[in-house]
Design an enzyme around this catalytic site. Structure first.
Site, PDB file in Angstrom:
ATOM      1  N   GLY A 190      -0.791  -6.562   6.184  1.00  0.00           N
ATOM      2  CA  GLY A 190      -1.061  -6.671   4.761  1.00  0.00           C
ATOM      3  C   GLY A 190       0.236  -6.782   3.987  1.00  0.00           C
ATOM      4  CD  GLN A 220       4.304  -4.767   0.502  1.00  0.00           C
ATOM      5  OE1 GLN A 220       3.163  -5.177   0.635  1.00  0.00           O
ATOM      6  NE2 GLN A 220       4.940  -4.125   1.464  1.00  0.00           N
ATOM      7  CB  CYS A 240       4.476   0.298   3.958  1.00  0.00           C
ATOM      8  SG  CYS A 240       4.718  -0.736   2.508  1.00  0.00           S
ATOM      9  CG  LEU A 241       5.429  -5.483   6.513  1.00  0.00           C
ATOM     10  CD1 LEU A 241       4.877  -6.855   6.166  1.00  0.00           C
ATOM     11  CD2 LEU A 241       6.205  -5.534   7.815  1.00  0.00           C
ATOM     12  CG  HIS A 256      -1.077   0.280   2.380  1.00  0.00           C
ATOM     13  ND1 HIS A 256      -0.385   1.277   3.040  1.00  0.00           N
ATOM     14  CD2 HIS A 256      -0.128  -0.641   2.039  1.00  0.00           C
ATOM     15  CE1 HIS A 256       0.903   0.969   3.081  1.00  0.00           C
ATOM     16  NE2 HIS A 256       1.080  -0.195   2.489  1.00  0.00           N
ATOM     17  CD  GLU A 257      -0.959  -4.386   1.554  1.00  0.00           C
ATOM     18  OE1 GLU A 257      -0.096  -4.601   0.679  1.00  0.00           O
ATOM     19  OE2 GLU A 257      -0.662  -3.989   2.702  1.00  0.00           O
ATOM     20  CG  HIS A 311       2.068  -2.189  -2.142  1.00  0.00           C
ATOM     21  ND1 HIS A 311       3.344  -1.653  -2.158  1.00  0.00           N
ATOM     22  CD2 HIS A 311       1.686  -2.212  -0.844  1.00  0.00           C
ATOM     23  CE1 HIS A 311       3.700  -1.357  -0.908  1.00  0.00           C
ATOM     24  NE2 HIS A 311       2.712  -1.676  -0.102  1.00  0.00           N
TER      25      HIS A 311
HETATM   26  C1  Y12 Z   1      -3.368   0.171   7.840  1.00  0.00           C
HETATM   27  C2  Y12 Z   1      -2.232   0.760   7.426  1.00  0.00           C
HETATM   28  C3  Y12 Z   1      -1.370   0.103   6.582  1.00  0.00           C
HETATM   29  C4  Y12 Z   1      -1.664  -1.136   6.131  1.00  0.00           C
HETATM   30  C5  Y12 Z   1      -0.738  -1.832   5.179  1.00  0.00           C
HETATM   31  C6  Y12 Z   1       0.000  -2.962   5.786  1.00  0.00           C
HETATM   32  N1  Y12 Z   1       1.094  -2.483   6.575  1.00  0.00           N
HETATM   33  C7  Y12 Z   1       1.748  -3.280   7.442  1.00  0.00           C
HETATM   34  O1  Y12 Z   1       1.400  -4.434   7.569  1.00  0.00           O
HETATM   35  C8  Y12 Z   1       2.877  -2.671   8.160  1.00  0.00           C
HETATM   36  C9  Y12 Z   1       3.613  -3.380   8.982  1.00  0.00           C
HETATM   37  C10 Y12 Z   1       4.772  -2.884   9.712  1.00  0.00           C
HETATM   38  C11 Y12 Z   1       5.367  -3.732  10.635  1.00  0.00           C
HETATM   39  C12 Y12 Z   1       6.490  -3.336  11.337  1.00  0.00           C
HETATM   40  O2  Y12 Z   1       7.072  -4.157  12.279  1.00  0.00           O
HETATM   41  C13 Y12 Z   1       8.166  -4.947  11.939  1.00  0.00           C
HETATM   42  O3  Y12 Z   1       8.687  -4.845  10.863  1.00  0.00           O
HETATM   43  C14 Y12 Z   1       8.607  -5.901  12.956  1.00  0.00           C
HETATM   44  C15 Y12 Z   1       7.013  -2.088  11.144  1.00  0.00           C
HETATM   45  O4  Y12 Z   1       8.074  -1.721  11.990  1.00  0.00           O
HETATM   46  C16 Y12 Z   1       9.315  -1.461  11.533  1.00  0.00           C
HETATM   47  O5  Y12 Z   1       9.521  -1.323  10.393  1.00  0.00           O
HETATM   48  C17 Y12 Z   1      10.362  -1.355  12.557  1.00  0.00           C
HETATM   49  C18 Y12 Z   1       6.439  -1.241  10.223  1.00  0.00           C
HETATM   50  C19 Y12 Z   1       5.316  -1.637   9.498  1.00  0.00           C
HETATM   51  C20 Y12 Z   1      -2.813  -1.724   6.534  1.00  0.00           C
HETATM   52  C21 Y12 Z   1      -3.666  -1.058   7.388  1.00  0.00           C
HETATM   53 CO    CO Z   2       2.727  -1.444   1.933  1.00  0.00          CO
END
Ligand code: Y12
Ligand code: CO
Length: 174
Positions: free
Chosen positions: A45, A50, A95-96, A137-138, A141
């Site tokens: 997401g 962001q 969260c990214l 979550h989004e 934001h």
């Molecule tokens: C459930 C919980 C949270 C959400 C919101 C959306 N969150 C994400 O998409 C998080 C992504 C994420 C990806 C990562 O990997 C990389 O950056 C390669 C990450 O790892 C690091 O930061 C190292 C952390 C989060 C939706 C549903």
């Molecule tokens: Co987020």
């Protein structure tokens, strides 16, 4: 369009996102540029704020049972409004904009929203489980709220300490 992810503690994440009123090529360009960024970082997401565009737009790509994120699962949600919620669930969120940190967060188990697509058409979506969690979550934001704001005082203190350390390590690696 060149986009980069804004990371905590950047103050731009705290802005309230503005309603989208023009569903034009510029909006489509932004949404199209957000997809590769989300996919390349294993995200599920991403809200426009962001990537430094404080408008009420977000994209989602929830993995299927095999963990794949096919393009057919992509969802674009503009100007969402919650019309119903039910239940409670806890999920370890990430969260990214807050890299390398994951924490259990309580959310509604079911959510019904009204939103617009990229052409301004009004839609209704009923979601449960991971999709419902991701939408909440989004949508946070869009109000300048991050999942870390939902931590207890002591957990937040611990997070701030750990995050500062991680940031220092990441800076040193660059
Ligand atoms: C459930 C919980 C949270 C959400 C919101 C959306 N969150 C994400 O998409 C998080 C992504 C994420 C990806 C990562 O990997 C990389 O950056 C390669 C990450 O790892 C690091 O930061 C190292 C952390 C989060 C939706 C549903
Ligand atoms: Co987020």
């Amino acid at each position: 369009m060149d986009l980069t992810i804004v990371e905590y503690p950047d103050k731009r994440l705290r802005e309230e996102s503005k309603e989208v009123v023009t569903f034009d090529h510029k909006l489509h360009q932004l949404l199209d540029a957000m997809y590769p960024l989300m996919n390349n970082t294993n995200g599920i997401g991403l809200a426009a704020i962001q990537v430094a565009h404080p408008i009420r737009a977000l994209i989602l790509n929830i993995p299927d049972e095999e963990g794949n994120q096919p393009d057919e699962n992509l969802l674009e949600i503009i100007n969402p409004v919650v019309i119903e919620t039910r239940g409670e669930t806890t999920y370890q969120e990430g969260c990214l904009s807050v890299p390398q940190f994951y924490e259990d967060i309580k959310r509604h188990e079911f959510i019904k929203i009204n939103y617009q697509d990229r052409f301004g058409n009004t839609k209704i979506l009923e979601a449960e489980d991971l999709l419902a969690i991701a939408i909440q979550h989004e949508m946070d934001h869009l109000e300048g709220i991050l999942f870390i704001d939902k931590l207890s005082y002591t957990r937040r203190k611990k997070f701030e300490k750990e995050y500062k350390k991680l940031q220092k390590e990441r800076k040193a690696k660059k």
